[in-house]
Motif scaffolding. Structure first.
Motif, PDB file in Angstrom:
ATOM      1  N   VAL A  44       6.121  -4.957 -12.591  1.00  0.00           N
ATOM      2  CA  VAL A  44       5.187  -5.197 -13.695  1.00  0.00           C
ATOM      3  C   VAL A  44       3.755  -5.283 -13.167  1.00  0.00           C
ATOM      4  N   LEU A  45       3.576  -5.893 -12.012  1.00  0.00           N
ATOM      5  CA  LEU A  45       2.250  -6.088 -11.426  1.00  0.00           C
ATOM      6  C   LEU A  45       1.690  -4.821 -10.770  1.00  0.00           C
ATOM      7  N   GLN A  46       2.545  -3.879 -10.399  1.00  0.00           N
ATOM      8  CA  GLN A  46       2.101  -2.711  -9.636  1.00  0.00           C
ATOM      9  C   GLN A  46       0.970  -1.923 -10.290  1.00  0.00           C
ATOM     10  N   PRO A  47       0.964  -1.676 -11.610  1.00  0.00           N
ATOM     11  CA  PRO A  47      -0.173  -0.962 -12.207  1.00  0.00           C
ATOM     12  C   PRO A  47      -1.503  -1.694 -12.015  1.00  0.00           C
ATOM     13  N   THR A  48      -1.460  -3.015 -12.031  1.00  0.00           N
ATOM     14  CA  THR A  48      -2.672  -3.806 -11.794  1.00  0.00           C
ATOM     15  C   THR A  48      -3.133  -3.632 -10.355  1.00  0.00           C
ATOM     16  N   ILE A  49      -2.200  -3.689  -9.431  1.00  0.00           N
ATOM     17  CA  ILE A  49      -2.535  -3.497  -8.017  1.00  0.00           C
ATOM     18  C   ILE A  49      -3.120  -2.098  -7.811  1.00  0.00           C
ATOM     19  N   ASP A  50      -2.513  -1.098  -8.439  1.00  0.00           N
ATOM     20  CA  ASP A  50      -2.991   0.282  -8.299  1.00  0.00           C
ATOM     21  C   ASP A  50      -4.378   0.492  -8.894  1.00  0.00           C
ATOM     22  N   ALA A  51      -4.792  -0.372  -9.831  1.00  0.00           N
ATOM     23  CA  ALA A  51      -6.107  -0.254 -10.465  1.00  0.00           C
ATOM     24  C   ALA A  51      -7.197  -1.018  -9.719  1.00  0.00           C
ATOM     25  N   THR A  52      -6.877  -1.657  -8.624  1.00  0.00           N
ATOM     26  CA  THR A  52      -7.861  -2.448  -7.880  1.00  0.00           C
ATOM     27  C   THR A  52      -8.822  -1.522  -7.150  1.00  0.00           C
ATOM     28  N   PRO A  53     -10.122  -1.560  -7.481  1.00  0.00           N
ATOM     29  CA  PRO A  53     -11.082  -0.621  -6.907  1.00  0.00           C
ATOM     30  C   PRO A  53     -11.210  -0.653  -5.386  1.00  0.00           C
ATOM     31  N   ALA A  54     -11.146  -1.810  -4.771  1.00  0.00           N
ATOM     32  CA  ALA A  54     -11.366  -1.897  -3.314  1.00  0.00           C
ATOM     33  C   ALA A  54     -10.148  -1.460  -2.507  1.00  0.00           C
ATOM     34  N   GLY A  55      -9.004  -1.325  -3.143  1.00  0.00           N
ATOM     35  CA  GLY A  55      -7.800  -0.894  -2.443  1.00  0.00           C
ATOM     36  C   GLY A  55      -6.569  -1.205  -3.257  1.00  0.00           C
ATOM     37  N   LYS A  56      -5.596  -0.368  -3.177  1.00  0.00           N
ATOM     38  CA  LYS A  56      -4.362  -0.539  -3.950  1.00  0.00           C
ATOM     39  C   LYS A  56      -3.416  -1.466  -3.201  1.00  0.00           C
ATOM     40  N   ARG A  57      -3.781  -2.735  -3.203  1.00  0.00           N
ATOM     41  CA  ARG A  57      -2.996  -3.743  -2.498  1.00  0.00           C
ATOM     42  C   ARG A  57      -3.291  -5.103  -3.093  1.00  0.00           C
ATOM     43  N   MET A  58      -2.475  -6.074  -2.729  1.00  0.00           N
ATOM     44  CA  MET A  58      -2.754  -7.456  -3.094  1.00  0.00           C
ATOM     45  C   MET A  58      -3.708  -8.035  -2.059  1.00  0.00           C
ATOM     46  N   GLY A  59      -4.432  -9.052  -2.449  1.00  0.00           N
ATOM     47  CA  GLY A  59      -5.300  -9.730  -1.502  1.00  0.00           C
ATOM     48  C   GLY A  59      -4.496 -10.523  -0.490  1.00  0.00           C
ATOM     49  N   LYS A  60      -5.150 -10.856   0.598  1.00  0.00           N
ATOM     50  CA  LYS A  60      -4.528 -11.690   1.628  1.00  0.00           C
ATOM     51  C   LYS A  60      -5.036 -13.122   1.448  1.00  0.00           C
ATOM     52  N   PRO A  61      -4.182 -14.119   1.684  1.00  0.00           N
ATOM     53  CA  PRO A  61      -4.637 -15.504   1.544  1.00  0.00           C
ATOM     54  C   PRO A  61      -5.893 -15.801   2.362  1.00  0.00           C
ATOM     55  N   GLU A  62      -5.992 -15.205   3.558  1.00  0.00           N
ATOM     56  CA  GLU A  62      -7.170 -15.477   4.388  1.00  0.00           C
ATOM     57  C   GLU A  62      -8.453 -14.913   3.778  1.00  0.00           C
ATOM     58  N   GLU A  63      -8.348 -13.875   2.930  1.00  0.00           N
ATOM     59  CA  GLU A  63      -9.544 -13.347   2.264  1.00  0.00           C
ATOM     60  C   GLU A  63     -10.060 -14.337   1.226  1.00  0.00           C
ATOM     61  N   VAL A  64      -9.155 -14.987   0.527  1.00  0.00           N
ATOM     62  CA  VAL A  64      -9.544 -16.025  -0.428  1.00  0.00           C
ATOM     63  C   VAL A  64     -10.092 -17.233   0.335  1.00  0.00           C
ATOM     64  N   ALA A  65      -9.412 -17.606   1.401  1.00  0.00           N
ATOM     65  CA  ALA A  65      -9.847 -18.751   2.207  1.00  0.00           C
ATOM     66  C   ALA A  65     -11.247 -18.534   2.775  1.00  0.00           C
ATOM     67  N   TYR A  66     -11.574 -17.308   3.141  1.00  0.00           N
ATOM     68  CA  TYR A  66     -12.904 -17.018   3.681  1.00  0.00           C
ATOM     69  C   TYR A  66     -13.993 -17.311   2.642  1.00  0.00           C
ATOM     70  N   ALA A  67     -13.739 -16.944   1.397  1.00  0.00           N
ATOM     71  CA  ALA A  67     -14.721 -17.223   0.337  1.00  0.00           C
ATOM     72  C   ALA A  67     -14.891 -18.728   0.139  1.00  0.00           C
ATOM     73  N   VAL A  68     -13.779 -19.450   0.150  1.00  0.00           N
ATOM     74  CA  VAL A  68     -13.844 -20.913   0.006  1.00  0.00           C
ATOM     75  C   VAL A  68     -14.569 -21.530   1.199  1.00  0.00           C
ATOM     76  N   ALA A  69     -14.230 -21.052   2.401  1.00  0.00           N
ATOM     77  CA  ALA A  69     -14.871 -21.580   3.612  1.00  0.00           C
ATOM     78  C   ALA A  69     -16.377 -21.339   3.589  1.00  0.00           C
TER      79      ALA A  69
END
Length: 93
Positions: A44-69
């Motif tokens: 169900v989530l795959q079409p959303t992932i495929d529509a992500t402009p920066a890359g057809k993938r899910m984010g990594k936890p460390e990418e979110v953590a970097y913004a918080v840090a």
């Protein structure tokens, strides 16, 4: 609503508590919870992932953590009332 709360609290809380107020909103992120959702949920989530402009993938936890840090850094002390989307450019309309 998140934007409104963030901006409102960014005006009210810093003078009283000496802090800044910002929000971080992650998109689909490869966490244990997401991965445990099962194959059907991922289909169900795959079409959303495929529509992500920066890359057809899910984010990594460390990418979110970097913004918080970044927001926790003393050098970000002038950042106040901001809502950072860590989602590869994916926005829900």
């Amino acid at each position: 609503m998140i934007d409104s709360f963030t901006r409102c609290w960014a005006k009210e809380l810093p003078p009283k508590y000496g802090c800044t107020v910002n929000a971080v909103s992650p998109g689909p992120t490869m966490t244990e919870g997401f991965m445990a959702a099962g194959e059907e949920a991922m289909k169900v989530l795959q079409p959303t992932i495929d529509a992500t402009p920066a890359g057809k993938r899910m984010g990594k936890p460390e990418e979110v953590a970097y913004a918080v840090a970044f927001l926790c850094e003393e050098r970000a002390g002038w950042v106040n009332g901001t809502h950072i989307f860590v989602n590869g450019g994916l926005y829900v309309d």
